[in-house]
Design an enzyme around this catalytic site. Structure first.
Site, short mmCIF file in Angstrom:
data_model
loop_
_atom_site.label_atom_id
_atom_site.label_comp_id
_atom_site.label_asym_id
_atom_site.label_seq_id
_atom_site.Cartn_x
_atom_site.Cartn_y
_atom_site.Cartn_z
CB SER A 64 -0.96 -0.02 1.00
OG SER A 64 -2.09 -0.93 0.95
CE LYS A 67 -3.84 0.89 -0.76
NZ LYS A 67 -4.48 0.62 0.48
CE1 TYR A 191 -4.88 -1.15 -4.44
CE2 TYR A 191 -5.44 -3.59 -4.03
CZ TYR A 191 -4.90 -1.99 -3.41
OH TYR A 191 -4.87 -1.89 -2.11
CE1 TYR A 243 -4.52 1.73 4.58
CE2 TYR A 243 -2.95 0.41 5.95
CZ TYR A 243 -3.36 0.75 4.72
OH TYR A 243 -2.64 0.23 3.67
CB VAL A 261 -0.03 -5.37 4.56
CG1 VAL A 261 -1.19 -4.77 5.16
CG2 VAL A 261 -0.21 -5.80 3.21
#
Length: 309
Positions: A64, A67, A191, A243, A261
Site C-alpha cells: 500500500s 498508493k 492494482y 488506516y 502490509v
C-alpha cells in the site's frame, strides 16, 4: 543534534534485539514467507546523501505504500477532479473495510485505503490497456527511485490475484455506484501489480523524496508536483496513511507516513528528510510494528516532528 548515522545504527541494533516483532501478513501467501527478523531503514537528506542501517538494500513488496505514488499519478492526469470520486477524510476503519461505502454511496473516504486506491487505479487506467497502465506505474517508480532495477514481484502479484476476493468485492460494490468505470478484473489486476512492486528502503526513500522537497526531486532536480500538491499529499498521508492507526502514528511520530502490509513505511519530514523503513511483522491494525517504533525513535532523536516549533 545527534549524528544521523549514529542514530540509525542505534535504532537498527535495538530493532535487531526486539523479541516482539509483530506478525507477517498471512492472507497473502507470498508475504507469509518473509523472514520477520528483517529490518532496514534509509534516510535521504536534502544534500542528496542516503544514510542507512540494517537490511536497507533488500527489496520487499511495498504493497500500500504504492498508493502514494498512484495518487500522485492520478492527480497529474485529472487534477483535483479526482476528489469528486474519492474523499480526503480518515476512515476510522480497517484498510479493507466495505462498511462506509454503502452510507457514502460508493465514494471511498480517502485514496490511501483499499477502496480509494482502487478508484485511483481506475483513473490511471483511463486511456490505457492494463499492461500499459502497469508499465506506466512501474516506469514512474523507476524514475523517482532513479533506479531501473525496481521491479514487480510477479509471484506476489499472482498470490494477491488468487486471494483478492475482498478487493474485488470493494471494486464491484463501487461499480454498482458508477465509481469504478472499467471492468473490475482490469482495475483489480492493475492494482495487484502495483502493490507487488518490490523496492529496497534505499530506493523507496529516494522515490518519496519529492514530497520532502516541496515537489522537487533532490537528486534529479526534476519537479514532480507543485509545492501545494506536495503539501496536500503529505496532509493526506498524515491523516490517513496508517488506516485506523493514523491518529496514533501522528501522535507518537508526528510526521506524514504511509504504511503497507509488506512491512514498509514511507515517511516524510518536509524540508529535512525522506525516510523508508521495513520490518515485515505487523501490529494489530496492519502497520509495521518495529517500523513504527523505529520512526518514533528517529523523530524524537532528530526532533523531526512537524509539530515542533
Amino acid at each position: 543534534m545527534p549524528e544521523l548515522q549514529t542514530v540509525l545504527d542505534e535504532i537498527a541494533g535495538r530493532m535487531a534485539a526486539a523479541s516482539d516483532r509483530g506478525a507477517v501478513a498471512r492472507y497473502i501467501p507470498e508475504l507469509a514467507k518473509v523472514d520477520p527478523q528483517r529490518f532496514g531503514i534509509a534516510v535521504l537528506t536534502p544534500d542528496g546523501v542516503v544514510h542507512s542501517a540494517g537490511d536497507a538494500d533488500e527489496p520487499f513488496s511495498i504493497q500500500s505504500v504504492s498508493k502514494v505514488f498512484t495518487l500522485t499519478l492520478a492527480l497529474g492526469q485529472i487534477g483535483d477532479t479526482l476528489w469528486n470520486r474519492v474523499g480526503r477524510e480518515p476512515s476510522g476503519n480497517p484498510f479493507n473495510s466495505i462498511v462506509q461505502l454503502e452510507y457514502e454511496h460508493g465514494i471511498p473516504r480517502n485514496p490511501l485505503i483499499n477502496a480509494g486506491a482502487l478508484v485511483v487505479t481506475d483513473v490511471i487506467l483511463s486511456g490505457y490497456k492494463p499492461r500499459e497502465a502497469i508499465g506506466l506505474i512501474l516506469s514512474f517508480m523507476r524514475g523517482l527511485a532513479d533506479d531501473d532495477s525496481v521491479y514487480i514481484d510477479h509471484a506476489v502479484a499472482r498470490s494477491e490475484d488468487e486471494t483478492g476476493f475482498g478487493n474485488r468485492a470493494l471494486a464491484n460494490y463501487m461499480k454498482a455506484f458508477g465509481n469504478i468505470r472499467h471492468p473490475v478484473e482490469m482495475t483489480t489486476g492493475v492494482y495487484f501489480h502495483q502493490c507487488a512492486i518490490a523496492m529496497s528502503c534505499r530506493q523507496l526513500a529516494v522515490a518519496g523524496s519529492f514530497l520532502s522537497g516541496e515537489g522537487r526531486h533532490p537528486l534529479t532536480g526534476n519537479r514532480i508536483v507543485s509545492p501545494e500538491r506536495a503539501r496536500r499529499i503529505n496532509a493526506v498521508m498524515l491523516t490517513c496513511g496508517h488506516y485506523d492507526g493514523s491518529g496514533e502514528f501522528a501522535f507518537k511520530v508526528g510526521i506524514p507516513g504511509k504504511s503497507g502490509v509488506g512491512g514498509g513505511i514511507l515517511a516524510v519530514v518536509p524540508g529535512k528528510a525522506s525516510i523508508a523503513v521495513w520490518s515485515p511483522g505487523l501490529n494489530k491494525v496492519g502497520n509495521s510494528l518495529l517500523g513504527s517504533l523505529a520512526l518514533e525513535r528517529l523523530a524524537k532523536a532528530m526532533d523531526w516532528s512537524i509539530f515542533a516549533p
